[in-house]
Design a protein around this motif. Structure first.
Motif, PDB file in Angstrom:
ATOM      1  N   GLN A 217       0.812  -1.226   0.000  1.00 42.91           N
ATOM      2  CA  GLN A 217       0.000   0.000   0.000  1.00 42.91           C
ATOM      3  C   GLN A 217       0.844   1.274   0.000  1.00 42.91           C
ATOM      4  OE1 GLN A 217      -3.406   0.021  -0.336  1.00 42.91           O
ATOM      5  NE2 GLN A 217      -2.974  -2.123  -0.737  1.00 42.91           N
ATOM      6  N   PHE A 218       2.185   1.143  -0.049  1.00 41.13           N
ATOM      7  CA  PHE A 218       3.092   2.299   0.005  1.00 41.13           C
ATOM      8  C   PHE A 218       3.593   2.624  -1.393  1.00 41.13           C
ATOM      9  CE2 PHE A 218       7.263   4.228   0.325  1.00 41.13           C
ATOM     10  CZ  PHE A 218       7.018   5.261   1.203  1.00 41.13           C
ATOM     11  N   ALA A 219       3.600   3.910  -1.771  1.00 39.72           N
ATOM     12  CA  ALA A 219       4.114   4.347  -3.064  1.00 39.72           C
ATOM     13  C   ALA A 219       5.131   5.470  -2.856  1.00 39.72           C
ATOM     14  CB  ALA A 219       2.984   4.825  -3.967  1.00 39.72           C
ATOM     15  N   THR A 220       6.181   5.472  -3.689  1.00 33.21           N
ATOM     16  CA  THR A 220       7.201   6.513  -3.614  1.00 33.21           C
ATOM     17  C   THR A 220       7.752   6.807  -5.002  1.00 33.21           C
ATOM     18  OG1 THR A 220       9.220   7.212  -2.484  1.00 33.21           O
ATOM     19  CG2 THR A 220       9.141   4.926  -3.204  1.00 33.21           C
ATOM     20  N   LYS A 221       8.322   7.992  -5.160  1.00 27.96           N
ATOM     21  CA  LYS A 221       8.951   8.399  -6.407  1.00 27.96           C
ATOM     22  C   LYS A 221      10.392   7.899  -6.424  1.00 27.96           C
ATOM     23  CE  LYS A 221       8.028  12.549  -7.505  1.00 27.96           C
ATOM     24  NZ  LYS A 221       7.995  14.002  -7.559  1.00 27.96           N
ATOM     25  N   VAL A 222      10.856   7.366  -7.558  1.00 27.60           N
ATOM     26  CA  VAL A 222      12.204   6.827  -7.696  1.00 27.60           C
ATOM     27  C   VAL A 222      12.835   7.412  -8.961  1.00 27.60           C
ATOM     28  CG1 VAL A 222      13.542   4.721  -8.102  1.00 27.60           C
ATOM     29  CG2 VAL A 222      11.602   4.666  -6.554  1.00 27.60           C
TER      30      VAL A 222
END
Length: 124
Positions: A116-121
């Motif tokens: 459920q976690f999203a991040t920019k890479v």
């Protein structure tokens, strides 16, 4: 800084921040000069030398970061991993089947979702 190099002129200086891992830090630059009231600074970079982006911690065991030509996800075994473009288009979805997952991709900015976690890479 004067203790880090005995050369005059532009000098590359690398300082480890490992002692401050998992802490919030602030960078402060100041100078004391006898002759000139200013300091010349160029090309300051804070970087993860093991990767090329900012490592993001999903929980105590899962980490997501960009490297040269790939996205690296560690500690997400058994979770669903999805990669999106910055405008939200789905590129791929897969179940992570290993502790260290290395996904080869072209350089760019991606949104990586683990569970459920999203991040920019950023991939260089």
């Amino acid at each position: 800084m004067y203790e880090l190099s005995d050369k005059d002129g532009w000098v590359k200086v690398e300082v480890s921040l490992n002692d401050y891992k998992d802490q919030i830090i602030q960078l402060r630059l100041f100078s004391h000069h006898a002759l000139l009231p200013y300091i010349l600074i160029d090309n300051i970079r804070i970087d993860n030398l093991n990767g090329s982006g900012i490592e993001t911690t999903v929980d105590s065991s899962t980490k997501i970061y960009g490297s040269t030509g790939k996205i690296i996800v560690t500690g997400a075994n058994g979770q669903t991993l999805s990669i999106f473009t910055p405008d939200g288009r789905l590129i791929s979805t897969q179940k992570v089947t290993e502790t260290d997952c290395h996904l080869t991709t072209i350089p760019g900015i991606y949104i990586v979702k683990v569970g459920q976690f999203a991040t920019k890479v950023v991939v260089k």
